[in-house]
Design an enzyme around this catalytic site. Structure first.
Site, PDB file in Angstrom:
ATOM      1  N   ARG A  91       0.825  -1.220   0.000  1.00  0.00           N
ATOM      2  CA  ARG A  91       0.000   0.000   0.000  1.00  0.00           C
ATOM      3  C   ARG A  91       0.850   1.256   0.000  1.00  0.00           C
ATOM      4  O   ARG A  91       0.429   2.309  -0.463  1.00  0.00           O
ATOM      5  CB  ARG A  91      -0.974  -0.027   1.180  1.00  0.00           C
ATOM      6  CG  ARG A  91      -2.144  -0.946   0.890  1.00  0.00           C
ATOM      7  CD  ARG A  91      -2.876  -1.349   2.132  1.00  0.00           C
ATOM      8  NE  ARG A  91      -2.204  -2.458   2.779  1.00  0.00           N
ATOM      9  CZ  ARG A  91      -2.562  -2.977   3.929  1.00  0.00           C
ATOM     10  NH1 ARG A  91      -3.562  -2.488   4.578  1.00  0.00           N
ATOM     11  NH2 ARG A  91      -1.898  -3.989   4.434  1.00  0.00           N
ATOM     12  N   GLU A 101       4.715 -10.969  13.945  1.00  0.00           N
ATOM     13  CA  GLU A 101       4.136 -11.582  15.137  1.00  0.00           C
ATOM     14  C   GLU A 101       4.600 -13.039  15.271  1.00  0.00           C
ATOM     15  O   GLU A 101       4.944 -13.485  16.352  1.00  0.00           O
ATOM     16  CB  GLU A 101       2.629 -11.508  15.038  1.00  0.00           C
ATOM     17  CG  GLU A 101       2.011 -11.435  16.392  1.00  0.00           C
ATOM     18  CD  GLU A 101       0.561 -11.056  16.303  1.00  0.00           C
ATOM     19  OE1 GLU A 101       0.120 -10.577  15.246  1.00  0.00           O
ATOM     20  OE2 GLU A 101      -0.128 -11.288  17.306  1.00  0.00           O
TER      21      GLU A 101
HETATM   22  P1  AMP Z   1       3.867  -2.738  12.104  1.00  0.00           P
HETATM   23  O1  AMP Z   1       5.143  -3.324  11.536  1.00  0.00           O
HETATM   24  O2  AMP Z   1       3.381  -3.455  13.310  1.00  0.00           O
HETATM   25  O3  AMP Z   1       3.986  -1.237  12.317  1.00  0.00           O
HETATM   26  O4  AMP Z   1       2.739  -2.980  11.016  1.00  0.00           O
HETATM   27  C1  AMP Z   1       2.643  -2.120   9.909  1.00  0.00           C
HETATM   28  C2  AMP Z   1       2.286  -2.871   8.645  1.00  0.00           C
HETATM   29  O5  AMP Z   1       1.266  -3.843   8.856  1.00  0.00           O
HETATM   30  C3  AMP Z   1       1.774  -1.874   7.631  1.00  0.00           C
HETATM   31  O6  AMP Z   1       2.346  -2.191   6.360  1.00  0.00           O
HETATM   32  C4  AMP Z   1       0.268  -2.059   7.653  1.00  0.00           C
HETATM   33  O7  AMP Z   1      -0.244  -2.008   6.345  1.00  0.00           O
HETATM   34  C5  AMP Z   1       0.019  -3.426   8.296  1.00  0.00           C
HETATM   35  N1  AMP Z   1      -0.932  -3.350   9.439  1.00  0.00           N
HETATM   36  C6  AMP Z   1      -0.642  -3.558  10.751  1.00  0.00           C
HETATM   37  N2  AMP Z   1      -1.728  -3.437  11.533  1.00  0.00           N
HETATM   38  C7  AMP Z   1      -2.752  -3.141  10.700  1.00  0.00           C
HETATM   39  C8  AMP Z   1      -4.168  -2.854  10.897  1.00  0.00           C
HETATM   40  N3  AMP Z   1      -4.738  -2.867  12.111  1.00  0.00           N
HETATM   41  N4  AMP Z   1      -4.916  -2.569   9.804  1.00  0.00           N
HETATM   42  C9  AMP Z   1      -4.351  -2.541   8.572  1.00  0.00           C
HETATM   43  N5  AMP Z   1      -3.044  -2.786   8.320  1.00  0.00           N
HETATM   44  C10 AMP Z   1      -2.248  -3.087   9.356  1.00  0.00           C
END
Ligand code: AMP
Length: 181
Positions: A64, A101
């Site tokens: 995205r 995760e």
């Molecule tokens: P993080 O590495 O935990 O900051 O996760 C960010 C990535 O995961 C981004 O590329 C987001 O598109 C996706 N992502 C994580 N949580 C969500 C959520 N609640 N809704 C949509 N996309 C998410």
């Protein structure tokens, strides 16, 4: 941002409970991207602090971040560089591992995607824990990028990602914040 615009942006994001698994509220930006006015508003707002010539390249995180990053790059007169999942880029790459995760993943950039010292804007749709963006920051810095800011449409502040990037000395900008996960 004008409070009405902010509210319009927030309402354009579709929230889907328990996707992709129970307990996660998925913030779906396809509804925002599919609305011409909202897409323009989001891109204009992400690009607003920058004048033509301020930014050398915009780096977008797959997938995205490509849509938003490409549009922002066009608007600020910068080049666009993709940060991709491993194995997708055809030329020589630099790679970094990061934890999800469950387990590890890796992301890559082309080794010659940037000129050392170049001013770069990092873009993705959403920051949650910041693990993905932190890995992107490491990759960009390994190529000598000067990261002017990391920009997101959505921040989930309770997950601490913005703080994690700020601890690395990166300025974080996001347009909309949602409570919870
Ligand atoms: P993080 O590495 O935990 O900051 O996760 C960010 C990535 O995961 C981004 O590329 C987001 O598109 C996706 N992502 C994580 N949580 C969500 C959520 N609640 N809704 C949509 N996309 C998410």
């Amino acid at each position: 941002m004008d409070p009405r615009d902010l509210e319009a942006l927030r309402s354009a994001i579709r929230c889907i409970p328990d996707y992709p698994k129970p307990g996660i509220m998925f913030r779906d930006i396809t509804t925002l991207l599919g609305d011409a006015t909202m897409f323009q508003l989001a891109v204009a707002e992400l690009a607003r602090p920058w004048r033509e010539g301020d930014i050398g390249r915009v780096a977008g995180i797959e997938a995205r971040g490509f849509i938003l990053g490409g549009a922002v790059a066009h608007r600020v007169g910068a080049g666009f560089v993709p940060i991709r999942k491993k194995g997708k880029l055809p030329h020589q790459t630099v790679r970094v591992a990061y934890s999800l995760e469950y387990g590890l993943d890796e992301m890559e950039m082309h080794r010659d995607a940037l000129v050392p010292g170049e001013r770069v804007l990092l873009i993705d749709d959403l920051i949650a824990t910041g693990g993905t963006a932190e890995a992107a920051v490491k990759l960009l810095r390994s190529l000598g990028a000067e990261i002017l800011a990391a920009c997101f449409v959505i921040d989930l502040p309770e997950l601490g990602g913005a703080r994690r990037l700020e601890d690395l000395g990166v300025t974080v900008r996001s347009l909309v914040a949602f409570q919870g996960h």
